[in-house]
Design a protein around this motif. Structure first.
Motif, PDB file in Angstrom:
ATOM      1  N   UNK A 163      37.778 115.061 -89.335  1.00 62.29           N
ATOM      2  CA  UNK A 163      36.799 116.217 -89.684  1.00 62.29           C
ATOM      3  C   UNK A 163      35.581 115.539 -89.224  1.00 62.29           C
ATOM      4  N   UNK A 164      34.870 116.678 -89.004  1.00 60.07           N
ATOM      5  CA  UNK A 164      33.357 116.354 -88.369  1.00 60.07           C
ATOM      6  C   UNK A 164      32.378 117.171 -89.217  1.00 60.07           C
ATOM      7  N   UNK A 170      43.385 119.516 -86.606  1.00 56.23           N
ATOM      8  CA  UNK A 170      44.529 118.903 -86.214  1.00 56.23           C
ATOM      9  C   UNK A 170      44.899 118.900 -84.713  1.00 56.23           C
ATOM     10  N   UNK A 171      44.745 117.726 -84.151  1.00 57.35           N
ATOM     11  CA  UNK A 171      45.270 118.140 -82.583  1.00 57.35           C
ATOM     12  C   UNK A 171      45.515 116.735 -82.032  1.00 57.35           C
ATOM     13  N   UNK A 175      37.009 116.156 -78.320  1.00 54.89           N
ATOM     14  CA  UNK A 175      35.902 115.747 -77.474  1.00 54.89           C
ATOM     15  C   UNK A 175      34.690 116.079 -78.484  1.00 54.89           C
ATOM     16  N   UNK A 176      33.660 115.325 -78.596  1.00 57.07           N
ATOM     17  CA  UNK A 176      32.457 115.463 -79.211  1.00 57.07           C
ATOM     18  C   UNK A 176      31.276 115.578 -78.339  1.00 57.07           C
ATOM     19  N   UNK A 201      35.813 109.335 -85.790  1.00 55.34           N
ATOM     20  CA  UNK A 201      36.858 108.710 -85.098  1.00 55.34           C
ATOM     21  C   UNK A 201      37.325 107.617 -85.579  1.00 55.34           C
ATOM     22  N   UNK A 202      37.075 107.178 -86.640  1.00 53.98           N
ATOM     23  CA  UNK A 202      37.789 106.208 -87.688  1.00 53.98           C
ATOM     24  C   UNK A 202      39.074 106.810 -88.275  1.00 53.98           C
ATOM     25  N   UNK A 203      39.094 108.112 -88.606  1.00 54.18           N
ATOM     26  CA  UNK A 203      40.120 108.742 -89.094  1.00 54.18           C
ATOM     27  C   UNK A 203      41.161 109.072 -88.064  1.00 54.18           C
ATOM     28  N   UNK A 204      40.912 108.791 -86.729  1.00 50.41           N
ATOM     29  CA  UNK A 204      41.990 109.259 -85.699  1.00 50.41           C
ATOM     30  C   UNK A 204      42.940 108.105 -85.620  1.00 50.41           C
TER      31      UNK A 204
END
Length: 334
Positions: A163-164, A170-171, A175-176, A201-204
């Motif tokens: 999340x951001x 979910x994917x 890209x940010x 990014x840490x959640x990925x």
């Protein structure tokens, strides 16, 4: 009157006037009466109406060999009357009691196939239908768009989740696109954006991929390809992010179009200026393909617009739009 008797003719005589005929007739009647009295007559009074008769039959299991049919014998005894009293029926198979009979098993099978609600469970229920009927048409769904999302769209995908700024997705790739123009220095907006980017990014997980594009008047790629979200790549990006500073003007359309070349499934687009026109939104939409765009718009004060080209663009791609008042950033730091 003339009567022939033993060759003689007797005139003026009859059996009623002949004494010997009368005696013979009387003797014959007495003999017949004696015979009738000697014949036994059934005594109906001795028959008990409450007598219970038992009818015994055999029910043969179809799986067993057909038994031999016995020679029928006449039933009842002399003087017995039928149709009186009660009949108790006992049905059993060969060598079985009544509770173990083939008929009992048959009844058990019938009873056990009926559910507790009285319906036969072996009969499938009819399918329930909704709508206007079962006629086929060329529609693809109600409500417009392609599925879920804010205001319609293609909906959330499948893959690792992150999340951001509270927008969850979910994917397999993200890209940010981050606005780093001079206005992002106001209310510490860029510092808040950088911290949120690192948390996302840490959640990925390592199998996910990511890319980052910073922009002011021109877009700047961290790398022009998607990278694995493993610990080593995350550490390298963290070091790079420390040197990102706010400066310059803004061309968010150019940055957004360039970010689509990375081919990510999801784009998180952060901007602090609502400057997009309808024609620019349509231009991006022609290029977007299957990418879902989520926009996070920084502003000062409450969001007073009900719709704008940026909101329409995100909804058309299956994404969402979120407005954040940057005045809240200063209140949090106190």
């Amino acid at each position: 009157m003339t009567i022939w008797n033993r060759g003689r003719v007797i005139s003026g005589e009859s059996p009623l006037t002949d004494g010997r005929s009368i005696l013979s007739s009387a003797a014959l009647h007495v003999l017949l009466l004696a015979v009738l009295i000697s014949v036994p007559i059934p005594r109906l009074a001795s028959f008990e109406a409450s007598t219970t008769l038992t009818l015994v039959g055999e029910v043969v299991d179809p799986a067993e060999p057909t038994p031999m049919i016995p020679t029928p014998t006449p039933g009842g005894a002399p003087g017995d009357l039928g149709g009186l009293g009660e009949i108790a029926v006992t049905v059993k198979g060969p060598g079985e009691t009544a509770n173990e009979s083939a008929l009992g098993r048959l009844l058990d099978e019938v009873l056990t196939t009926t559910g507790t609600d009285g319906r036969n469970p072996s009969t499938p229920p009819l399918p329930s239908t909704t709508g206007l009927g079962l006629l086929a048409d060329d529609s693809v769904g109600g409500g417009g768009g392609f599925g879920g999302g804010s205001g319609g769209g293609r909906g959330r995908g499948v893959g690792p989740g992150t999340e951001f700024f509270g927008v969850k997705e979910n994917a397999g790739s993200f890209a940010y696109v981050i606005d780093t123009s001079g206005s992002m220095a106001r209310n510490r907006a860029l510092n808040v954006a950088k911290a949120e980017l690192l948390a996302s990014l840490e959640r990925l997980p390592p199998e996910a991929r990511f890319g980052v594009v910073f922009y002011s008047l021109t877009p700047r790629f961290y790398e022009r390809t998607l990278l694995p979200a493993n610990p080593a790549e995350k550490a390298k990006f963290r070091n790079y992010l420390e040197n990102v500073k706010p400066f310059g003007g803004t061309d968010h359309i150019a940055a957004l179009r360039e970010s689509l070349k990375l081919g990510a499934e999801v784009v998180y687009f952060l901007t602090d200026a609502e400057l997009m026109t309808e024609s620019e939104a349509e231009e991006v939409l022609r290029q977007v393909g299957s990418t879902r765009i989520h926009a996070i718009e920084f502003g000062v004060g409450p969001d007073l617009s009900t719709t704008n080209p940026l909101k329409n663009l995100t909804r058309a791609t299956g994404g969402s739009h979120r407005y954040i008042d940057t005045n809240t950033f200063n209140r949090r730091s106190r």
